[in-house]
Scaffold this motif. Sequence first.
Motif, PDB file in Angstrom:
ATOM      1  N   LEU A  11      25.386  31.442  37.658  1.00 13.20           N
ATOM      2  CA  LEU A  11      26.335  31.018  36.633  1.00 13.20           C
ATOM      3  C   LEU A  11      25.982  31.557  35.249  1.00 13.20           C
ATOM      4  CD1 LEU A  11      26.900  27.298  37.704  1.00 13.20           C
ATOM      5  CD2 LEU A  11      28.222  29.337  38.324  1.00 13.20           C
ATOM      6  N   SER A  12      24.857  32.261  35.146  1.00 15.32           N
ATOM      7  CA  SER A  12      24.504  32.870  33.867  1.00 15.32           C
ATOM      8  C   SER A  12      25.293  34.158  33.630  1.00 15.32           C
ATOM      9  CB  SER A  12      22.998  33.162  33.811  1.00 15.32           C
ATOM     10  OG  SER A  12      22.623  34.101  34.818  1.00 15.32           O
ATOM     11  N   TYR A  13      26.027  34.605  34.640  1.00 17.21           N
ATOM     12  CA  TYR A  13      26.842  35.810  34.523  1.00 17.21           C
ATOM     13  C   TYR A  13      28.314  35.415  34.426  1.00 17.21           C
ATOM     14  CZ  TYR A  13      22.574  38.041  36.215  1.00 17.21           C
ATOM     15  OH  TYR A  13      21.279  38.464  36.363  1.00 17.21           O
ATOM     16  N   GLY A  14      28.999  36.005  33.446  1.00 21.36           N
ATOM     17  CA  GLY A  14      30.401  35.681  33.237  1.00 21.36           C
ATOM     18  C   GLY A  14      31.266  36.003  34.439  1.00 21.36           C
ATOM     19  N   PHE A  15      30.980  37.115  35.129  1.00 16.86           N
ATOM     20  CA  PHE A  15      31.819  37.493  36.265  1.00 16.86           C
ATOM     21  C   PHE A  15      31.688  36.495  37.406  1.00 16.86           C
ATOM     22  CE2 PHE A  15      27.787  39.501  37.384  1.00 16.86           C
ATOM     23  CZ  PHE A  15      27.701  39.320  38.760  1.00 16.86           C
ATOM     24  N   MET A  16      30.497  35.871  37.535  1.00 15.76           N
ATOM     25  CA  MET A  16      30.327  34.871  38.586  1.00 15.76           C
ATOM     26  C   MET A  16      31.055  33.579  38.247  1.00 15.76           C
ATOM     27  SD  MET A  16      28.795  35.627  41.395  1.00 15.76           S
ATOM     28  CE  MET A  16      28.331  34.009  41.999  1.00 15.76           C
ATOM     29  N   VAL A  17      31.076  33.199  36.983  1.00 19.12           N
ATOM     30  CA  VAL A  17      31.805  32.000  36.575  1.00 19.12           C
ATOM     31  C   VAL A  17      33.297  32.179  36.833  1.00 19.12           C
ATOM     32  CG1 VAL A  17      32.426  30.523  34.629  1.00 19.12           C
ATOM     33  CG2 VAL A  17      30.076  31.371  34.853  1.00 19.12           C
ATOM     34  N   ARG A  18      33.824  33.351  36.421  1.00 16.11           N
ATOM     35  CA  ARG A  18      35.257  33.618  36.668  1.00 16.11           C
ATOM     36  C   ARG A  18      35.547  33.659  38.158  1.00 16.11           C
ATOM     37  NH1 ARG A  18      34.170  37.206  32.431  1.00 16.11           N
ATOM     38  NH2 ARG A  18      33.976  38.964  33.875  1.00 16.11           N
ATOM     39  N   ASP A 120      41.419  50.505  41.513  1.00 10.55           N
ATOM     40  CA  ASP A 120      41.385  50.684  42.965  1.00 10.55           C
ATOM     41  C   ASP A 120      42.314  49.660  43.615  1.00 10.55           C
ATOM     42  OD1 ASP A 120      40.851  51.224  45.555  1.00 10.55           O
ATOM     43  OD2 ASP A 120      38.734  50.653  45.503  1.00 10.55           O
ATOM     44  N   LEU A 121      43.489  50.127  44.056  1.00 11.41           N
ATOM     45  CA  LEU A 121      44.457  49.207  44.660  1.00 11.41           C
ATOM     46  C   LEU A 121      43.997  48.702  46.022  1.00 11.41           C
ATOM     47  CD1 LEU A 121      47.878  50.847  43.706  1.00 11.41           C
ATOM     48  CD2 LEU A 121      46.775  48.858  42.695  1.00 11.41           C
ATOM     49  N   ASN A 122      42.979  49.309  46.603  1.00 11.84           N
ATOM     50  CA  ASN A 122      42.451  48.793  47.867  1.00 11.84           C
ATOM     51  C   ASN A 122      41.888  47.386  47.701  1.00 11.84           C
ATOM     52  OD1 ASN A 122      42.882  50.926  49.795  1.00 11.84           O
ATOM     53  ND2 ASN A 122      41.394  52.129  48.647  1.00 11.84           N
ATOM     54  N   HIS A 123      41.621  46.978  46.449  1.00 15.65           N
ATOM     55  CA  HIS A 123      41.161  45.612  46.218  1.00 15.65           C
ATOM     56  C   HIS A 123      42.222  44.599  46.609  1.00 15.65           C
ATOM     57  CE1 HIS A 123      38.076  47.142  43.039  1.00 15.65           C
ATOM     58  NE2 HIS A 123      37.598  47.181  44.261  1.00 15.65           N
ATOM     59  N   ILE A 124      43.496  45.020  46.621  1.00 14.08           N
ATOM     60  CA  ILE A 124      44.563  44.127  47.070  1.00 14.08           C
ATOM     61  C   ILE A 124      44.385  43.813  48.551  1.00 14.08           C
ATOM     62  CG2 ILE A 124      47.063  43.865  47.362  1.00 14.08           C
ATOM     63  CD1 ILE A 124      47.426  45.773  45.020  1.00 14.08           C
ATOM     64  N   VAL A 129      37.064  39.492  44.047  1.00 17.12           N
ATOM     65  CA  VAL A 129      36.903  38.302  43.231  1.00 17.12           C
ATOM     66  C   VAL A 129      35.845  38.492  42.151  1.00 17.12           C
ATOM     67  CG1 VAL A 129      35.163  37.220  44.718  1.00 17.12           C
ATOM     68  CG2 VAL A 129      36.734  35.789  43.356  1.00 17.12           C
ATOM     69  N   LEU A 130      34.872  39.371  42.385  1.00 16.03           N
ATOM     70  CA  LEU A 130      33.830  39.592  41.381  1.00 16.03           C
ATOM     71  C   LEU A 130      34.337  40.432  40.210  1.00 16.03           C
ATOM     72  CD1 LEU A 130      30.708  40.239  43.659  1.00 16.03           C
ATOM     73  CD2 LEU A 130      31.479  38.101  42.615  1.00 16.03           C
ATOM     74  N   GLY A 131      35.511  41.035  40.377  1.00 14.84           N
ATOM     75  CA  GLY A 131      36.089  41.829  39.303  1.00 14.84           C
ATOM     76  C   GLY A 131      37.232  41.134  38.589  1.00 14.84           C
ATOM     77  N   VAL A 132      37.363  39.819  38.774  1.00 13.06           N
ATOM     78  CA  VAL A 132      38.460  39.073  38.155  1.00 13.06           C
ATOM     79  C   VAL A 132      38.296  39.047  36.639  1.00 13.06           C
ATOM     80  CG1 VAL A 132      39.449  36.768  37.894  1.00 13.06           C
ATOM     81  CG2 VAL A 132      38.934  37.646  40.160  1.00 13.06           C
ATOM     82  N   VAL A 196      40.775  36.752  45.891  1.00 17.65           N
ATOM     83  CA  VAL A 196      39.533  36.281  46.504  1.00 17.65           C
ATOM     84  C   VAL A 196      39.212  37.029  47.788  1.00 17.65           C
ATOM     85  CG1 VAL A 196      38.321  34.256  47.409  1.00 17.65           C
ATOM     86  CG2 VAL A 196      39.920  34.009  45.496  1.00 17.65           C
ATOM     87  N   VAL A 197      40.152  37.058  48.718  1.00 22.26           N
ATOM     88  CA  VAL A 197      39.853  37.609  50.043  1.00 22.26           C
ATOM     89  C   VAL A 197      40.718  38.808  50.410  1.00 22.26           C
ATOM     90  CG1 VAL A 197      38.971  35.431  50.946  1.00 22.26           C
ATOM     91  CG2 VAL A 197      41.406  35.937  51.131  1.00 22.26           C
ATOM     92  N   GLY A 198      41.714  39.145  49.589  1.00 20.73           N
ATOM     93  CA  GLY A 198      42.578  40.269  49.931  1.00 20.73           C
ATOM     94  C   GLY A 198      43.635  39.878  50.960  1.00 20.73           C
ATOM     95  N   VAL A 199      44.566  40.786  51.180  1.00 25.42           N
ATOM     96  CA  VAL A 199      45.684  40.514  52.090  1.00 25.42           C
ATOM     97  C   VAL A 199      45.211  40.223  53.510  1.00 25.42           C
ATOM     98  CG1 VAL A 199      47.662  41.613  53.220  1.00 25.42           C
ATOM     99  CG2 VAL A 199      47.398  41.785  50.751  1.00 25.42           C
ATOM    100  N   ILE A 200      44.212  40.950  53.963  1.00 27.72           N
ATOM    101  CA  ILE A 200      43.810  40.858  55.371  1.00 27.72           C
ATOM    102  C   ILE A 200      43.320  39.458  55.733  1.00 27.72           C
ATOM    103  CG2 ILE A 200      42.136  41.692  57.073  1.00 27.72           C
ATOM    104  CD1 ILE A 200      42.330  44.437  55.847  1.00 27.72           C
TER     105      ILE A 200
END
Length: 294
Positions: A11-18, A120-124, A129-132, A196-200
């Motif tokens: 939780l000390s990292y902003g990306f993890m909190v988001r 990277d649209l493959n994230h869809i 979630v780590l890049g939110v 979070v988990v993508g379409v799949i």
Amino acid sequence: MNPIDLIVEPLSYGFMVRALVTTVVAAVVCALLSCWLVLVGWSLMGDAVSHAVLPGVVLAYVLGAPFALGAVVFGFLAVGLIGAIRDTSRVKEDAAIGIVFTTLFALGLVLISVTPSQTDLNHIVFGNVLGVSVGDLVQVAALGAVVAAALLYKRRDLVLYAFDPGHAHAIGLSPRRLGALLLGLLALTAVVALQVVGVILVVAMLILPGATAQLLTDRFSRMLLIAPVLSVVCATVGLYLSYWLDAAPGGLVVVTQGAAFALVYLFGPRHGLLTRRARRDGAAPPAAVGRVEG
């Protein structure tokens, strides 16, 4: 490292909190909707809509429109196509669902491959979630609030629709409109869970919490409490495991939910497979009891 550090350090990292906030929101919304999907028997429909929204999301990105708009349009398009194929041919509903969702999903993959993008649209497809970003988090929270509010506000009508559509129609409710409402909320929920988990893997978050809760209680009102709590706990554990194991967060969220379902399926206090067998084996047959007493 002590247990407190295991919890606090990420939780000390902003990306993890988001990521944690986004995951919790998605877990709650998916769990609430999953109760109705399991009750109505719409697991396949949830799979179809969650995959069919992919081209809508990509086209919305290309046009600069909200992802939710593209998802809702293609979600209803998928449902319409499934109904048209089922009603105008000899193809049964399950086959129609497979035809429509695989075709639209494939179209989405094609659109991703030919769409120029700085991201990277493959994230869809696989989730990121780590890049939110803060903007993504606001969108997820807003959509999640809309879905949760609609489900809770219309819960009595939706429960009646799930148990007895005929009775719902007799007292003046429209089963068609209630079904359309569920489908629209399903499309919006798919957008929430995409981050979070993508379409799949969206369908897993849409089915596992409700199915697990159904094994723990026979009352729908309790399902609406148990499913979100279980989903949030599993999602949080999965996200933490992804941090410490350096593994895919979306995959671990779903694996954790699957593990929870397996435990409840085997050891649930009322409907667990091994629990029921233990109760059966522990109870002596009436004839045997009579012989012992004699």
